[in-house]
Write a protein that holds these residues in place. Structure first.
Motif, PDB file in Angstrom:
ATOM      1  N   ASP A 134     -37.449 102.478 -68.352  1.00 42.11           N
ATOM      2  CA  ASP A 134     -38.623 102.402 -67.471  1.00 42.11           C
ATOM      3  C   ASP A 134     -39.889 102.927 -68.141  1.00 42.11           C
ATOM      4  N   THR A 135     -39.759 103.556 -69.303  1.00 42.88           N
ATOM      5  CA  THR A 135     -40.938 104.025 -70.046  1.00 42.88           C
ATOM      6  C   THR A 135     -41.342 103.056 -71.159  1.00 42.88           C
ATOM      7  N   ALA A 136     -40.626 101.955 -71.302  1.00 50.00           N
ATOM      8  CA  ALA A 136     -40.937 100.996 -72.357  1.00 50.00           C
ATOM      9  C   ALA A 136     -42.235 100.253 -72.043  1.00 50.00           C
ATOM     10  N   LEU A 137     -42.886  99.798 -73.089  1.00 45.18           N
ATOM     11  CA  LEU A 137     -44.012  98.878 -72.926  1.00 45.18           C
ATOM     12  C   LEU A 137     -43.975  97.868 -74.065  1.00 45.18           C
ATOM     13  N   PHE A 138     -44.623  96.743 -73.833  1.00 45.32           N
ATOM     14  CA  PHE A 138     -44.587  95.632 -74.772  1.00 45.32           C
ATOM     15  C   PHE A 138     -46.001  95.133 -75.023  1.00 45.32           C
ATOM     16  N   ALA A 139     -46.302  94.828 -76.281  1.00 49.66           N
ATOM     17  CA  ALA A 139     -47.620  94.302 -76.620  1.00 49.66           C
ATOM     18  C   ALA A 139     -47.517  93.362 -77.811  1.00 49.66           C
ATOM     19  N   GLU A 140     -48.040  92.161 -77.651  1.00 54.71           N
ATOM     20  CA  GLU A 140     -48.173  91.217 -78.767  1.00 54.71           C
ATOM     21  C   GLU A 140     -49.578  91.439 -79.314  1.00 54.71           C
ATOM     22  N   SER A 141     -49.742  92.551 -80.015  1.00 55.54           N
ATOM     23  CA  SER A 141     -51.066  93.153 -80.243  1.00 55.54           C
ATOM     24  C   SER A 141     -51.707  92.812 -81.582  1.00 55.54           C
ATOM     25  N   PHE A 142     -51.229  91.791 -82.264  1.00 59.79           N
ATOM     26  CA  PHE A 142     -51.783  91.435 -83.578  1.00 59.79           C
ATOM     27  C   PHE A 142     -53.282  91.167 -83.504  1.00 59.79           C
ATOM     28  N   ILE A 143     -53.731  90.527 -82.420  1.00 55.49           N
ATOM     29  CA  ILE A 143     -55.135  90.152 -82.288  1.00 55.49           C
ATOM     30  C   ILE A 143     -56.044  91.372 -82.347  1.00 55.49           C
ATOM     31  N   ASN A 144     -55.549  92.511 -81.872  1.00 61.33           N
ATOM     32  CA  ASN A 144     -56.348  93.735 -81.890  1.00 61.33           C
ATOM     33  C   ASN A 144     -56.618  94.224 -83.304  1.00 61.33           C
ATOM     34  N   MET A 145     -55.787  93.805 -84.245  1.00 60.40           N
ATOM     35  CA  MET A 145     -55.946  94.174 -85.651  1.00 60.40           C
ATOM     36  C   MET A 145     -56.586  93.042 -86.458  1.00 60.40           C
ATOM     37  N   GLY A 146     -57.053  91.990 -85.769  1.00 61.14           N
ATOM     38  CA  GLY A 146     -57.638  90.847 -86.460  1.00 61.14           C
ATOM     39  C   GLY A 146     -56.603  89.994 -87.166  1.00 61.14           C
ATOM     40  N   LEU A 147     -55.364  89.989 -86.656  1.00 60.49           N
ATOM     41  CA  LEU A 147     -54.255  89.280 -87.284  1.00 60.49           C
ATOM     42  C   LEU A 147     -53.574  88.341 -86.292  1.00 60.49           C
ATOM     43  N   ILE A 148     -52.609  87.598 -86.801  1.00 61.83           N
ATOM     44  CA  ILE A 148     -51.777  86.734 -85.957  1.00 61.83           C
ATOM     45  C   ILE A 148     -50.336  87.227 -86.058  1.00 61.83           C
ATOM     46  N   PRO A 149     -49.435  86.764 -85.185  1.00 62.50           N
ATOM     47  CA  PRO A 149     -48.024  87.152 -85.307  1.00 62.50           C
ATOM     48  C   PRO A 149     -47.436  86.560 -86.584  1.00 62.50           C
ATOM     49  N   GLY A 150     -47.378  87.360 -87.625  1.00 60.47           N
ATOM     50  CA  GLY A 150     -46.942  86.867 -88.926  1.00 60.47           C
ATOM     51  C   GLY A 150     -45.445  86.878 -89.135  1.00 60.47           C
ATOM     52  N   ASP A 151     -44.716  87.327 -88.135  1.00 62.06           N
ATOM     53  CA  ASP A 151     -43.264  87.498 -88.263  1.00 62.06           C
ATOM     54  C   ASP A 151     -42.478  86.496 -87.426  1.00 62.06           C
ATOM     55  N   GLY A 152     -43.161  85.483 -86.900  1.00 63.51           N
ATOM     56  CA  GLY A 152     -42.465  84.496 -86.079  1.00 63.51           C
ATOM     57  C   GLY A 152     -42.656  84.679 -84.594  1.00 63.51           C
ATOM     58  N   GLY A 153     -43.492  85.614 -84.189  1.00 62.40           N
ATOM     59  CA  GLY A 153     -43.694  85.853 -82.767  1.00 62.40           C
ATOM     60  C   GLY A 153     -44.203  84.643 -82.008  1.00 62.40           C
ATOM     61  N   ALA A 154     -44.988  83.783 -82.669  1.00 65.18           N
ATOM     62  CA  ALA A 154     -45.505  82.586 -82.010  1.00 65.18           C
ATOM     63  C   ALA A 154     -44.398  81.582 -81.711  1.00 65.18           C
ATOM     64  N   TRP A 155     -43.248  81.750 -82.352  1.00 67.52           N
ATOM     65  CA  TRP A 155     -42.065  80.919 -82.072  1.00 67.52           C
ATOM     66  C   TRP A 155     -41.199  81.562 -81.000  1.00 67.52           C
ATOM     67  N   PHE A 156     -40.972  82.879 -81.113  1.00 70.54           N
ATOM     68  CA  PHE A 156     -40.043  83.557 -80.216  1.00 70.54           C
ATOM     69  C   PHE A 156     -40.616  83.825 -78.826  1.00 70.54           C
ATOM     70  N   LEU A 157     -41.804  84.405 -78.754  1.00 66.79           N
ATOM     71  CA  LEU A 157     -42.328  84.861 -77.468  1.00 66.79           C
ATOM     72  C   LEU A 157     -42.476  83.739 -76.440  1.00 66.79           C
ATOM     73  N   PRO A 158     -43.044  82.559 -76.780  1.00 67.80           N
ATOM     74  CA  PRO A 158     -43.140  81.493 -75.781  1.00 67.80           C
ATOM     75  C   PRO A 158     -41.788  81.016 -75.285  1.00 67.80           C
ATOM     76  N   ARG A 159     -40.778  81.094 -76.129  1.00 65.72           N
ATOM     77  CA  ARG A 159     -39.447  80.664 -75.709  1.00 65.72           C
ATOM     78  C   ARG A 159     -38.811  81.661 -74.757  1.00 65.72           C
ATOM     79  N   VAL A 160     -39.282  82.892 -74.770  1.00 67.63           N
ATOM     80  CA  VAL A 160     -38.736  83.919 -73.883  1.00 67.63           C
ATOM     81  C   VAL A 160     -39.477  83.932 -72.540  1.00 67.63           C
ATOM     82  N   ILE A 161     -40.811  83.884 -72.571  1.00 59.78           N
ATOM     83  CA  ILE A 161     -41.585  84.055 -71.330  1.00 59.78           C
ATOM     84  C   ILE A 161     -42.451  82.851 -70.976  1.00 59.78           C
ATOM     85  N   GLY A 162     -42.414  81.794 -71.765  1.00 60.95           N
ATOM     86  CA  GLY A 162     -43.243  80.624 -71.475  1.00 60.95           C
ATOM     87  C   GLY A 162     -44.579  80.692 -72.202  1.00 60.95           C
ATOM     88  N   ILE A 163     -45.170  79.538 -72.406  1.00 62.43           N
ATOM     89  CA  ILE A 163     -46.379  79.462 -73.220  1.00 62.43           C
ATOM     90  C   ILE A 163     -47.578  80.141 -72.567  1.00 62.43           C
TER      91      ILE A 163
END
Length: 268
Positions: A134-163
């Protein structure tokens, strides 16, 4: 005092537990030794037929911080070099993790004990099942660093929660709490922190009680179903089903059900 291993690998009965153990970096997974450790753990899961299910978690109050920001600032480690070198660093470094995890044959449960940020969020998405403290949190936060998901997040995350939800997380970079993650389908269950591993183990035990060959085949089909056209998936299903009908575990399952007893599966 001897240095602690950066990754703990433990097994009890048919359940393996892999624990990230570098709290000083909040379990960053961008360093080469952590990449090697995770890839090696994936190979170990596939090589040991006694393992039927695995749990991925971390020590302390953080699940995974993704990339090491100090290394980014100092342009060292995988973040060193010119543009061509950086591209190769990603390919030969952190991108080996999603490739290795995608080849793990047994079901993999992420027990997210705290913040899962950037590549840490993606790491959780690389698993088959996710439960969270219940204390967990999640962030796809690459954009905050001026980056993109370089590890495949753009493939995995939409398949888990939708585009739509994935796009919202990726373009805002904001974090969501465990309850929101559960509501969005990022995790399937939220429990108190002191109950996280017992809950993960209960799910793992329920999975491990099933025939090992059927477990691996079912996982493989679910993965293929994400990208494979229906006719091809049906053909793959028919082939796997024909094979499984000839296994001892299938016969044991049918006989145990008809005889009203608990089955004993051997993985044959």
């Amino acid at each position: 005092m001897p240095e602690q291993p950066i990754l703990l690998f433990e097994q009890q009965d048919h359940i393996a537990t892999i624990t990230l153990n570098r709290p000083e970096t909040r379990h960053a997974i961008s360093e080469s030794d952590m990449v090697e450790a995770l890839v090696s753990a994936c190979h170990r899961l596939n090589e040991d037929d006694s393992i039927r299910v695995a749990i991925l978690t971390a020590t302390g109050s953080t699940f995974c911080s993704g990339g090491n920001l100090k290394d980014m600032r100092d342009k060292q480690g995988m973040f060193a070099g010119d543009e061509k070198a950086l591209m190769e660093n990603y390919r030969q470094g952190i991108q080996r993790i999603p490739l290795a995890l995608s080849q793990v044959e047994v079901p993999l449960i992420a027990a997210v004990n705290g913040a899962a940020v950037g590549a840490g969020c993606d790491l959780a998405c690389m698993c088959d099942i996710r439960i969270a403290s219940d204390t967990a949190l999640f962030a796809e936060s690459f954009i905050n660093m001026g980056l993109i998901p370089g590890d495949g997040g753009a493939w995995f995350l939409p398949r888990v929660i939708g585009i739509s939800r994935a796009t919202e997380m990726a373009l805002t970079g904001r974090s969501i709490d465990a309850e929101t993650a559960c509501r969005w389908g990022l995790v399937s269950e939220v429990v108190r922190g002191d109950e996280l591993m017992s809950c993960a183990n209960a799910i793992a035990q329920e999975i491990a009680a099933n025939p090992p060959l059927a477990l691996k085949a079912t996982k493989r089909l679910l993965q293929q179903g994400q990208t494979m056209p229906l006719p091809e998936l049906l053909a793959a299903s028919a082939s796997l089903q024909a094979t499984l009908h000839g296994t001892r575990d299938h016969s044991e399952a049918v006989n145990a059900f008809l005889e009203k007893r608990k089955p004993q599966f051997t993985g044959q």
